[in-house]
Structures are given as structure tokens and as C-alpha cells.
Design a protein around this motif. Structure first.
Motif, PDB file in Angstrom:
ATOM      1  N   LEU A  32       0.987   6.454  -7.036  1.00  0.00           N
ATOM      2  CA  LEU A  32      -0.179   7.246  -7.428  1.00  0.00           C
ATOM      3  C   LEU A  32       0.094   8.734  -7.253  1.00  0.00           C
ATOM      4  CD1 LEU A  32      -3.060   5.075  -5.922  1.00  0.00           C
ATOM      5  CD2 LEU A  32      -2.695   5.546  -8.355  1.00  0.00           C
ATOM      6  N   GLN A  33       0.761   9.102  -6.167  1.00  0.00           N
ATOM      7  CA  GLN A  33       1.105  10.505  -5.959  1.00  0.00           C
ATOM      8  C   GLN A  33       2.051  10.999  -7.048  1.00  0.00           C
ATOM      9  OE1 GLN A  33       2.655  10.498  -1.980  1.00  0.00           O
ATOM     10  NE2 GLN A  33       0.655  10.135  -1.041  1.00  0.00           N
ATOM     11  N   GLN A  47      -5.911   1.872 -10.977  1.00  0.00           N
ATOM     12  CA  GLN A  47      -5.183   0.864 -11.755  1.00  0.00           C
ATOM     13  C   GLN A  47      -4.782   1.412 -13.121  1.00  0.00           C
ATOM     14  OE1 GLN A  47      -4.007  -1.880 -10.721  1.00  0.00           O
ATOM     15  NE2 GLN A  47      -5.060  -2.063  -8.771  1.00  0.00           N
ATOM     16  N   ILE A  48      -5.678   2.139 -13.763  1.00  0.00           N
ATOM     17  CA  ILE A  48      -5.351   2.737 -15.066  1.00  0.00           C
ATOM     18  C   ILE A  48      -4.232   3.755 -14.911  1.00  0.00           C
ATOM     19  CG2 ILE A  48      -6.249   4.114 -16.983  1.00  0.00           C
ATOM     20  CD1 ILE A  48      -9.033   2.934 -16.324  1.00  0.00           C
ATOM     21  N   LEU A  49      -4.335   4.566 -13.855  1.00  0.00           N
ATOM     22  CA  LEU A  49      -3.312   5.584 -13.619  1.00  0.00           C
ATOM     23  C   LEU A  49      -1.949   4.946 -13.391  1.00  0.00           C
ATOM     24  CD1 LEU A  49      -3.147   8.669 -13.355  1.00  0.00           C
ATOM     25  CD2 LEU A  49      -3.451   8.396 -10.887  1.00  0.00           C
ATOM     26  N   LEU A  50      -1.909   3.871 -12.590  1.00  0.00           N
ATOM     27  CA  LEU A  50      -0.640   3.187 -12.344  1.00  0.00           C
ATOM     28  C   LEU A  50      -0.087   2.581 -13.627  1.00  0.00           C
ATOM     29  CD1 LEU A  50      -1.395   1.408  -8.938  1.00  0.00           C
ATOM     30  CD2 LEU A  50       0.199   3.302  -9.335  1.00  0.00           C
ATOM     31  N   GLN A  51      -0.976   2.034 -14.440  1.00  0.00           N
ATOM     32  CA  GLN A  51      -0.492   1.430 -15.682  1.00  0.00           C
ATOM     33  C   GLN A  51       0.094   2.487 -16.602  1.00  0.00           C
ATOM     34  OE1 GLN A  51      -2.742  -1.738 -17.327  1.00  0.00           O
ATOM     35  NE2 GLN A  51      -2.280  -1.193 -19.434  1.00  0.00           N
ATOM     36  N   ARG A  52      -0.566   3.629 -16.688  1.00  0.00           N
ATOM     37  CA  ARG A  52      -0.044   4.698 -17.540  1.00  0.00           C
ATOM     38  C   ARG A  52       1.287   5.216 -17.020  1.00  0.00           C
ATOM     39  NH1 ARG A  52      -5.539   8.227 -19.036  1.00  0.00           N
ATOM     40  NH2 ARG A  52      -6.515   6.565 -20.262  1.00  0.00           N
ATOM     41  N   LEU A  77       0.826  -1.209   0.000  1.00  0.00           N
ATOM     42  CA  LEU A  77       0.000   0.000   0.000  1.00  0.00           C
ATOM     43  C   LEU A  77       0.863   1.264   0.000  1.00  0.00           C
ATOM     44  CD1 LEU A  77      -2.882  -0.969   2.459  1.00  0.00           C
ATOM     45  CD2 LEU A  77      -3.129  -0.401   0.035  1.00  0.00           C
ATOM     46  N   ILE A  78       1.970   1.244   0.726  1.00  0.00           N
ATOM     47  CA  ILE A  78       2.888   2.390   0.731  1.00  0.00           C
ATOM     48  C   ILE A  78       3.435   2.627  -0.676  1.00  0.00           C
ATOM     49  CG2 ILE A  78       5.145   3.197   1.541  1.00  0.00           C
ATOM     50  CD1 ILE A  78       4.495   1.807   4.235  1.00  0.00           C
ATOM     51  N   ASN A  79       3.893   1.555  -1.322  1.00  0.00           N
ATOM     52  CA  ASN A  79       4.414   1.688  -2.690  1.00  0.00           C
ATOM     53  C   ASN A  79       3.339   2.202  -3.639  1.00  0.00           C
ATOM     54  OD1 ASN A  79       7.042   0.816  -2.159  1.00  0.00           O
ATOM     55  ND2 ASN A  79       6.486  -1.344  -2.363  1.00  0.00           N
ATOM     56  N   ARG A  80       2.145   1.686  -3.483  1.00  0.00           N
ATOM     57  CA  ARG A  80       1.035   2.087  -4.354  1.00  0.00           C
ATOM     58  C   ARG A  80       0.701   3.572  -4.172  1.00  0.00           C
ATOM     59  NH1 ARG A  80      -3.541  -0.446  -6.641  1.00  0.00           N
ATOM     60  NH2 ARG A  80      -5.462   0.759  -6.477  1.00  0.00           N
TER      61      ARG A  80
END
Length: 453
Positions: free
Chosen positions: A103-104, A157-162, A96-99
């Protein structure tokens, strides 16, 4: 499906989101799963408090427990033993920290997700689960999530993939020299027990009582066959013309098997060859062997041959005039007519299909793996030649598929290089992602909080 069901960039994105969502436990099961014992009944477990802060964004106990619950549910569905909760929770918190940090980074650098992209991801998950979007949302709510929470997770999820496409994939370079070196290593590597090969042979038998003159004549016959094979003559036809082997079926192929199940002579003769090459003449007590490498599979190496499918389909697109249920019933009726030989599939496709292939009787031609969207390809792969599927829902509409035939083909030299490039890129992607994730984590300010007493 005018484009033969080839996945477009946004469709690939949606499926990438789907695979990641499934990894997060977002694939919707047929029924609400029973509660898992990840969270105890203590007041502390039920309380909400901040366990960590990433830059200025908190991570709460509830978030950690929810993610741990998903992990447990996924392990239960896979019939795998769950880990000790004391080991699982720190791993979930670190993820969760990595995520949060990633995202930030995405938002701070201007990446955004459109509502239309979230809609596509939602539709992809619904289609994968053979549902419409309304039923998908009902099941999400039954699992204890709101629709807005579910869509927010898809957006993340989309944001992380981009972000990963921009910041990770852009770092990966596979040079022509990398490909050349890999192929040289594969060619020079000694076969192991794990290596599998399929060899086709022509046997020019030599009787035990043959005179030297007879042996020479038979050797010349074998050399003629070998020369024609190397020139590219059809090997199966050469088998019928020259081979004295008892079993000449399947073009003289001996079958894909591990190297330790082939004679050492055959393994040594073909060790340095690529798929499609013909070995030097091999002499055994049985006679002269002309050997051709049909297929070679090494662990960790890209396949040099693929199984292609030839199928046709009928596509019906649900609309105001044709509901999804009516389209499904109509295709079921078509299947009964075809199976009972009361109607011809191609004729039904020409008269009813809403795909660009209708004029060709729904014929999609020969297709290699990956050319069709996953749900279509999975249904097609379950069919035997001549069989007709049940109606299948994809993002394009409802399909009825008939498999006509299958064949195994060797990749061309250029296709082999592209397969190698993709494999090397995938290997580098894993390594590069781990390094990048550590960099993002190191740049973030992370404060761990103590649990309240």
C-alpha cells in the motif's frame, strides 16, 4: 444490459475487489457469526500495542487480532478446522507487513482510488449477497465494523489491485513459442488415468464368418465413412448411415470418461489427436471403427470444449417509479404466468423488459462461460432447459431468466490458443506475484517490536 451483460472493465475491477474482499472475510453472512476463540480473555490479548513498524507505519496488536478473527470466522463458515493460534498469528502478521509495504508503494508512486470506484465495489458486494447497499451497511455494523472502516478496506483492495495490475501483470509475457511448445507437449504426452476423453464412433461390423472378399468390401465402406468424416460431414448423420453399433444415440458418442475406461485400441488411436480430429481406421474383433475425438480433458490443461447456454431474460431496473420490492413482485408474477402457460415469456419480455434484448423477446443468444456477470451466470447454470429462475438482482437491475437449451462446442484453433495463453498467463502470474511481493518486502524497513510484559 444492452451489452448482453458482458463485464466491462470497471465491473471486472469491482468483482476482483469482491473476490479479494471475500478472501479477507468481508463477504457478509446472513447473520452475525458467533465469536471465535481466537482471542483469549487475558489483559494482554485485549490491550493494544505496536507489534511491528513498516517504514514509518505501525501495525498494532488489535489489527493482528482482528485479521486472525476473520481467518477463524471464514474457516468456521467453510467447516474447516482452524489452525493452532501460535501458528496463525505469525502468518497474519507477515501478511499485514506485506500489505502495508505494498500500500505504501502504491501511494508513494501516485496511485489513488476515486470514491466512485469504492461505490461500485460496495454495490458489487451488495448485489452478490442479494442485498441493497443500505442493508449491506447495517450488516457490516452488526459485525462490529463502521461503514467508514469497511469502505477504507475496499479502497485498499482496489489500490492493491491497481498496483498489481501495473507492476506485476506488466511483467508477464506469453509468447507464441510458449503456446506452441505447450500444445506440442500436450499432444505428445502419453494419456494417463486422469485424462478424460469423449469419443464418437462409427462401427462397421465384420461377422466372424466373413470371407476375405466380404472383409474387403466392409473395409471400403468404413473408409468411405472415414473420408467423409474427415471432410467435415456431420458425424451424427454418418453414424445413422453407416454404423452397425447397437447404440447410435447422441451421434455415436461414448461419453466423457477416463482413458482407462476405454479400450486400449481406442486410446492409442486417439492419443495424438486434437478435439475434432478423426483417427486412422481401427480394426477390432467387432469390425472397423471410425473414431472422432469429441472432447479431451487433461489435468492442468485448458479445456478445448465449452458448454454454451441459450437463455432469454426480462430486466426491470428499480427507480423512483418502481421500487426494488415492486420489481421483484412483478417478475414473480411473470414467472407464475409462464410456468402455468398463461403467458409467453418472449411476449412478456417484449412488453416489459428494459434491456436492449427486449425486441428479440429477451433472447440473449448462445453464450460461452464468462460472458455474463457471475450472479446472472450462476443462476442460469442452475436451470434445466425450459426452467425459469426466481427474480435475480445484479448490478444492472432485477432479472427473470429462462434457459432455452445447452450445447457443448469445441473451441476453434484460435480459441484454443487463447485459452492456452490465458492458462499460461495465470501460471506465470502466480510465480511473478510471489517474486514481486518479496522484492517489495525486501525494500521496506521493518522493525519488529517486543510485546510489553
Amino acid at each position: 444490459m444492452t451489452h448482453r451483460l458482458k463485464t466491462l472493465s470497471m465491473a471486472m475491477l469491482a468483482l476482483g475487489v469482491l473476490s479479494q474482499a471475500q478472501a479477507q472475510g468481508l463477504r457478509v453472512p446472513d447473520a452475525t457469526p458467533a465469536p471465535s476463540p481466537v482471542v483469549g480473555k487475558s489483559a494482554l490479548a485485549q490491550a493494544d500495542f505496536i507489534v511491528a513498524v513498516v517504514n514509518s507505519e505501525p501495525i498494532t496488536n488489535t489489527e493482528v487480532m482482528r485479521e486472525a478473527q476473520r481467518e477463524y470466522q471464514q474457516l468456521e463458515q467453510q467447516r474447516r478446522a482452524p489452525p493452532d493460534i501460535g501458528l496463525l498469528l505469525p502468518e497474519v502478521l507477515e501478511a499485514l507487513i506485506n500489505r502495508k509495504a505494498q500500500l505504501q508503494t502504491a501511494r508513494d508512486t501516485g496511485l489513488r482510488v476515486e470514491e466512485s470506484a469504492i461505490d461500485q465495489a460496495e454495490q458489487a458486494i451488495a448485489a452478490q449477497n442479494q442485498l441493497d447497499v443500505a442493508e449491506l451497511r447495517r450488516r457490516v455494523v452488526r459485525e462490529g465494523q463502521s461503514v467508514s472502516q469497511f469502505r477504507s478496506q475496499l479502497s485498499d483492495q482496489i489500490l492493491l489491485q491497481r498496483l498489481r495490475e501495473r507492476d506485476v501483470e506488466s511483467r508477464i509475457r506469453v509468447s507464441e513459442q510458449d503456446i506452441d511448445q505447450f500444445l506440442r507437449d500436450q499432444t505428445s504426452a502419453a494419456p494417463t488415468g486422469d485424462t478424460q476423453i469423449n469419443i464418437a464412433q462409427i462401427l462397421v461390423a465384420v461377422p466372424e464368418s466373413a470371407t476375405p472378399q466380404q472383409v474387403d468390401a466392409l473395409k471400403l465402406r468404413a473408409q468411405r465413412a472415414q473420408e467423409r468424416a474427415r471432410k467435415g460431414d456431420d458425424f451424427a448423420a454418418l453414424v445413422r448411415e453407416f454404423s452397425d453399433a447397437v447404440d447410435q444415440a447422441n451421434g455415436g458418442q461414448l461419453g466423457l470418461r477416463s482413458t482407462n475406461r476405454y479400450p486400449d485400441l481406442f486410446v492409442q488411436a486417439t492419443a495424438a489427436l486434437s478435439v475434432g480430429d478423426v483417427a486412422d481406421l481401427v480394426r477390432s474383433p467387432a469390425g472397423f471403427h471410425i473414431l472422432k475425438v469429441v472432447e479431451k480433458v487433461r489435468p492442468g490443461a485448458p479445456t478445448m470444449a465449452v458448454t454454451q447456454s441459450h437463455a432469454r431474460h426480462i430486466l426491470l431496473i428499480p427507480s423512483a417509479r418502481l421500487s426494488e420490492a415492486d420489481a421483484r413482485r412483478k417478475l414473480s408474477d411473470f414467472k407464475k404466468l409462464v410456468v402455468t402457460q398463461q403467458a409467453d415469456f418472449a411476449t412478456l419480455a417484449r412488453d416489459n423488459s428494459q434491456d436492449g434484448s427486449a425486441a428479440q423477446g429477451g433472447d440473449l443468444g448462445w453464450a460461452s462461460p464468462g460472458m455474463f456477470v457471475p450472479e446472472f451466470e450462476a443462476a442460469m447454470n442452475r436451470l434445466a432447459p425450459g426452467e425459469v429462475s426466481d427474480p435475480l438482482l445484479s448490478r444492472f437491475g432485477l432479472h427473470l431468466i429462462q434457459l432455452l437449451e445447452r450445447r457443448k462446442v469445441s473451441l476453434t484453433a484460435e480459441q484454443q490458443r487463447e485459452a492456452t495463453r490465458a492458462m499460461l498467463r495465470e501460471k506465470k502470474l502466480d510465480e511473478t506475484y510471489l517474486s514481486w511481493a518479496q522484492e517489495v518486502r525486501a525494500r521496506a524497513y521493518v522493525e519488529m517490536r517486543e510485546q510489553p510484559q
